[in-house]
Design a protein around this motif. Sequence first.
Motif, PDB file in Angstrom:
ATOM      1  N   GLY A  19      27.909  59.596   9.464  1.00 22.87           N
ATOM      2  CA  GLY A  19      25.988  59.227   9.078  1.00 22.87           C
ATOM      3  C   GLY A  19      25.435  58.701  10.529  1.00 22.87           C
ATOM      4  N   GLY A  20      24.189  58.820  10.470  1.00 23.27           N
ATOM      5  CA  GLY A  20      23.014  58.242  11.557  1.00 23.27           C
ATOM      6  C   GLY A  20      21.840  59.376  11.523  1.00 23.27           C
ATOM      7  N   GLU A  21      20.520  58.234  12.238  1.00 23.90           N
ATOM      8  CA  GLU A  21      19.635  58.756  12.692  1.00 23.90           C
ATOM      9  C   GLU A  21      19.243  59.999  12.985  1.00 23.90           C
ATOM     10  OE1 GLU A  21      16.851  58.270   9.856  1.00 23.90           O
ATOM     11  OE2 GLU A  21      17.889  57.217   8.911  1.00 23.90           O
ATOM     12  N   CYS A  22      19.664  60.064  13.883  1.00 18.51           N
ATOM     13  CA  CYS A  22      19.689  60.926  15.478  1.00 18.51           C
ATOM     14  C   CYS A  22      21.361  61.517  16.046  1.00 18.51           C
ATOM     15  CB  CYS A  22      18.816  60.128  16.588  1.00 18.51           C
ATOM     16  SG  CYS A  22      19.414  58.815  16.843  1.00 18.51           S
ATOM     17  N   VAL A  23      21.041  62.396  16.763  1.00 19.71           N
ATOM     18  CA  VAL A  23      22.397  62.652  17.270  1.00 19.71           C
ATOM     19  C   VAL A  23      22.935  61.366  18.395  1.00 19.71           C
ATOM     20  CG1 VAL A  23      22.911  64.459  19.232  1.00 19.71           C
ATOM     21  CG2 VAL A  23      21.316  65.337  17.746  1.00 19.71           C
ATOM     22  N   LEU A  40      19.006  67.846  23.953  1.00 19.98           N
ATOM     23  CA  LEU A  40      18.693  67.148  22.331  1.00 19.98           C
ATOM     24  C   LEU A  40      19.114  65.396  22.266  1.00 19.98           C
ATOM     25  CD1 LEU A  40      21.355  67.445  20.910  1.00 19.98           C
ATOM     26  CD2 LEU A  40      21.695  69.701  21.810  1.00 19.98           C
ATOM     27  N   LEU A  41      19.771  65.566  23.396  1.00 18.34           N
ATOM     28  CA  LEU A  41      20.107  63.207  22.584  1.00 18.34           C
ATOM     29  C   LEU A  41      19.301  62.636  23.253  1.00 18.34           C
ATOM     30  CD1 LEU A  41      22.485  62.474  22.202  1.00 18.34           C
ATOM     31  CD2 LEU A  41      22.918  61.821  24.619  1.00 18.34           C
ATOM     32  N   GLY A  77      21.710  60.728  32.763  1.00 15.36           N
ATOM     33  CA  GLY A  77      20.946  59.606  32.067  1.00 15.36           C
ATOM     34  C   GLY A  77      19.630  60.221  31.500  1.00 15.36           C
ATOM     35  N   GLU A  78      18.675  59.443  31.037  1.00 15.11           N
ATOM     36  CA  GLU A  78      17.871  59.659  30.584  1.00 15.11           C
ATOM     37  C   GLU A  78      16.218  59.419  31.017  1.00 15.11           C
ATOM     38  OE1 GLU A  78      16.327  56.596  27.513  1.00 15.11           O
ATOM     39  OE2 GLU A  78      14.806  57.799  26.960  1.00 15.11           O
ATOM     40  N   ASN A  79      16.717  59.377  32.389  1.00  9.70           N
ATOM     41  CA  ASN A  79      15.763  58.978  33.565  1.00  9.70           C
ATOM     42  C   ASN A  79      15.354  60.631  34.642  1.00  9.70           C
ATOM     43  OD1 ASN A  79      16.484  56.733  33.238  1.00  9.70           O
ATOM     44  ND2 ASN A  79      14.067  56.241  33.230  1.00  9.70           N
ATOM     45  N   ILE A  80      16.555  61.340  34.190  1.00  5.31           N
ATOM     46  CA  ILE A  80      16.302  62.628  35.692  1.00  5.31           C
ATOM     47  C   ILE A  80      16.422  63.574  35.076  1.00  5.31           C
ATOM     48  CG2 ILE A  80      17.647  63.580  37.436  1.00  5.31           C
ATOM     49  CD1 ILE A  80      18.357  60.823  38.133  1.00  5.31           C
ATOM     50  N   LEU A  81      15.655  64.961  35.048  1.00  2.00           N
ATOM     51  CA  LEU A  81      16.393  66.440  35.018  1.00  2.00           C
ATOM     52  C   LEU A  81      16.780  66.894  35.659  1.00  2.00           C
ATOM     53  CD1 LEU A  81      14.360  67.746  31.829  1.00  2.00           C
ATOM     54  CD2 LEU A  81      14.702  69.233  33.661  1.00  2.00           C
ATOM     55  N   VAL A  82      17.858  67.922  35.332  1.00  2.00           N
ATOM     56  CA  VAL A  82      18.230  68.532  36.476  1.00  2.00           C
ATOM     57  C   VAL A  82      18.447  69.764  35.735  1.00  2.00           C
ATOM     58  CG1 VAL A  82      20.243  69.003  38.128  1.00  2.00           C
ATOM     59  CG2 VAL A  82      19.548  66.801  37.359  1.00  2.00           C
ATOM     60  N   ALA A  83      17.514  71.181  37.005  1.00  2.00           N
ATOM     61  CA  ALA A  83      17.627  72.145  36.312  1.00  2.00           C
ATOM     62  C   ALA A  83      18.265  73.225  37.721  1.00  2.00           C
ATOM     63  CB  ALA A  83      16.096  72.499  35.881  1.00  2.00           C
ATOM     64  N   PRO A  84      19.159  73.881  37.607  1.00  2.00           N
ATOM     65  CA  PRO A  84      20.304  73.527  38.708  1.00  2.00           C
ATOM     66  C   PRO A  84      19.654  75.297  38.763  1.00  2.00           C
ATOM     67  CG  PRO A  84      21.843  72.911  37.511  1.00  2.00           C
ATOM     68  CD  PRO A  84      20.495  73.066  36.714  1.00  2.00           C
ATOM     69  N   ILE A  85      20.386  76.041  39.612  1.00  2.00           N
ATOM     70  CA  ILE A  85      20.065  77.340  39.992  1.00  2.00           C
ATOM     71  C   ILE A  85      21.822  77.968  39.719  1.00  2.00           C
ATOM     72  CG2 ILE A  85      20.227  79.644  41.753  1.00  2.00           C
ATOM     73  CD1 ILE A  85      17.461  78.271  40.655  1.00  2.00           C
ATOM     74  N   LEU A  86      22.064  78.872  38.826  1.00  2.00           N
ATOM     75  CA  LEU A  86      22.817  79.476  38.583  1.00  2.00           C
ATOM     76  C   LEU A  86      23.404  80.687  39.062  1.00  2.00           C
ATOM     77  CD1 LEU A  86      23.103  77.111  35.317  1.00  2.00           C
ATOM     78  CD2 LEU A  86      23.586  76.414  36.919  1.00  2.00           C
ATOM     79  N   GLU A  87      22.100  81.652  39.237  1.00  2.00           N
ATOM     80  CA  GLU A  87      22.308  82.785  39.891  1.00  2.00           C
ATOM     81  C   GLU A  87      22.718  82.686  40.914  1.00  2.00           C
ATOM     82  OE1 GLU A  87      20.429  85.547  36.858  1.00  2.00           O
ATOM     83  OE2 GLU A  87      20.002  83.322  35.733  1.00  2.00           O
TER      84      GLU A  87
END
Length: 784
Positions: free
Chosen positions: A232-236, A589-590, A608-618
């Motif tokens: 159990g826990g409050e969040c993921v 979602l983490l 990590g928490e600070n960098i968001l990566v949205a690569p091109i995959l096509e």
Amino acid sequence: MFGKLVNHRVEKNKVYLDFENNKGIVEVINPLVINIFSPLKYQQHYSRAIEELNIENCSIAVENKTSYLEIKTNHLVVKVYDDFKVDFYKIDGTILCEDLREERRPFLRRGTVSVAEDEGHNVEKDFDRHKIEVVKKMFGDEKFYGLGEKTGHLNKRGSYYEMWNTDDPSPHVESHKSLYKSIPFFINLREDSVFGIFFDNTFKSYFDMGKENSEYYYFGADDGNLDYYFIGGECVKDILVNYTELTGKTPLPQMWTLGFHQSRWSYSPESRVREIAKNFREKDIPCDTIHLDIDYMDDFKVFTWDKNRFPDEKKALKELKEDGFKIVTIIDPGVKKEKNYPIYEEGLKNNYFATDKDGVTYVNKVWPGNSVFPDFSDADTRSWWAENQRIMLESGVSGIWNDMNEPASFNGPLPDDVQFKNEGRGTDHREIHNVYGHLMSKATFEGIRKYSGKRPFVITRAAYAGTQKYSTVWTGDNQSFWEHLRMAIPMLLNLSISGISFCGTDVGGFSFDCTSELLSRWVQVGCFTPLFRNHSGSYTRDQEPWAFDEQTLDINRKYIKLRYKLLPYIYDLMWSGENSGLPVMRPLLLHYEKDKEVHEINDEFLFGENILVAPILEQGKTVRTVYLPEGKWIDYWTKEVLEGGTYVIKKAPLDICPIYIKAGSIIPNFPEQNYVGEKEIDQLTLDIYPGDGSYAHFVDDKESYNYRNGEYTLYEFMMNDGKETVINLNIKQNEFKGYETFKIAYNEASVKEVYFNNNKLEFTKQDCSVEFVIPAEKGTIIIR
Ligand code: GLC
């Protein structure tokens, strides 16, 4: 199966249950973690995943209600009914998890199996009933994450998987029920609740997440105990932390292992290895590690060198090391059956190999031809294997790559009746199969630790829950297909939230021929995977960063250099993960689970928490939409500040991987280096993105365990962004040589004045930022 609950007895944190036909135990591990157990095979837990079960001394209240037994902790209420049906509630009465009372009801399949099969179709059949089976009710809004290395999407709802470590060289697609690793852990996320389940059973197991009927999901196994942990826990994040409390955290590795790795089946002979190394330096591409695949061995005999190809391996490895190259060698479990081969003879003499049911050493075919299989379920065999690592370390090898340890053979999986000692509880292959690679990695890890004194670097293909304690993993033989680049993201994210933080894929793809565009995009993803290794199969086209054209080379160089710049950030993530259990690669979602928009994002991730990566995959794509969660995000390339909680459109020509930094981030950057440790770093750059935030930066010798005795320095930064930006710098621990100065790169151009400890500082203006230098000591920076 269990019948009526007739009696119970409470002993400390354990409730012993007598059912008409069987026994059960509910054990409170801590107020949030409950173990459900029935000794269907063994009287006790024999966990291969949990090395120390830390049972908290906490109060529980047990009460006999009319139709059930109620067990309460400070956080959970567990209700146990006849037939060992168990329901879990939050302390406030919200239902979390309910056992299904009815029988499973697979949906109707129309048509004829044989006709479809005759044409060669792979027909899905009704899934069997299992000896052990726990069926849980679905409430409707569930999403499932985890289950380790599986094909398919991030959310596993509606999918069915099996846990049976499998080496299947055919292209991995969504119909693959199992791959190389078995991690029987998942997280159930609903609108207002979350929990995890770890089913600690090493036999072949089954996870149906609402595929055969959307009203329930189930897990089951062929044999073993009923033994699962409700977490159990409050969040993921809590669930992951609590799960890794049970099975262990990924330890801080040596820093060079986080650099770039180049591999191929195979770099051989020695001159080819030197040529690869020379190319990296000449072409100005940082690289720390070269991997030697099976062809360095004499006739594929483990712990030997082919003296024709590597006449003086010690000298070669020493010279490569002087130029910053560490060598990692592959070691498979299969030991060649050959008279006078010392490893074989020793193992035979000491009964270290698995046997058939008549006690005769079991033989099957792998690379060396007829081979025998060390019995890693036995502590003596593991010590012997650990001892053998010394042979490789003495050659100058820096890490070991464990492959084919599902265990695989050229005739498929070993037969069920192959015998293992199992620490005195003799058993067969059905029980050991899923932990064979796990135990091999443990032996390898322990040997390297003992004989090098450094933090071991082990890579394994097969794994079980808890393997993170000993080894990094890669996702096996993928293909140079765009589908496989796309699949890598949810696969690595689910591995990460199954406790395995140090993971990666073969960058560029293993089988089939890579293209320049695919490698260019894959290196942009690889840059943000904890294990960053380009590897390719025998007889595929060359796949090194320079194997295509100038543009591809430039793109590889750009992202490998970016990786080296970010090394202190990645190392900090690994260091904090050793305590928190949080991984390097994270599904959105983490951190943003209340935002439903992120629950199904398969093509973006957090580093990590600070960098968001949205690569091109096509292939051919040069623009994409990116979802930015709440808060402000800064485009890493343009420094444009964007408001989150929405989608943005990002143009991404071939050399651009969309990257966003969260406002309030302080990202440490290293200067350019060819390899870790090339330069003495006296000045660390802090890449600062205005906003409120904090950051801790860890410095130690990058390789030994001395930090565990306090030999490290920890810088703590606290940033408050109001009318002026105030950054407090504290040195929390000061037991290792730190930096002399920090170069501050503050990403905001309209700065007028900068102070450190009330002294006005000079600064230089760039297009979107200002830069200045402060001494690396306790103090306050004010930016106006
Ligand atoms: C297996 C491994 C692969 C390796 C090859 C030869 O296919 O997964 O990485 O290159 O064996 O050792």
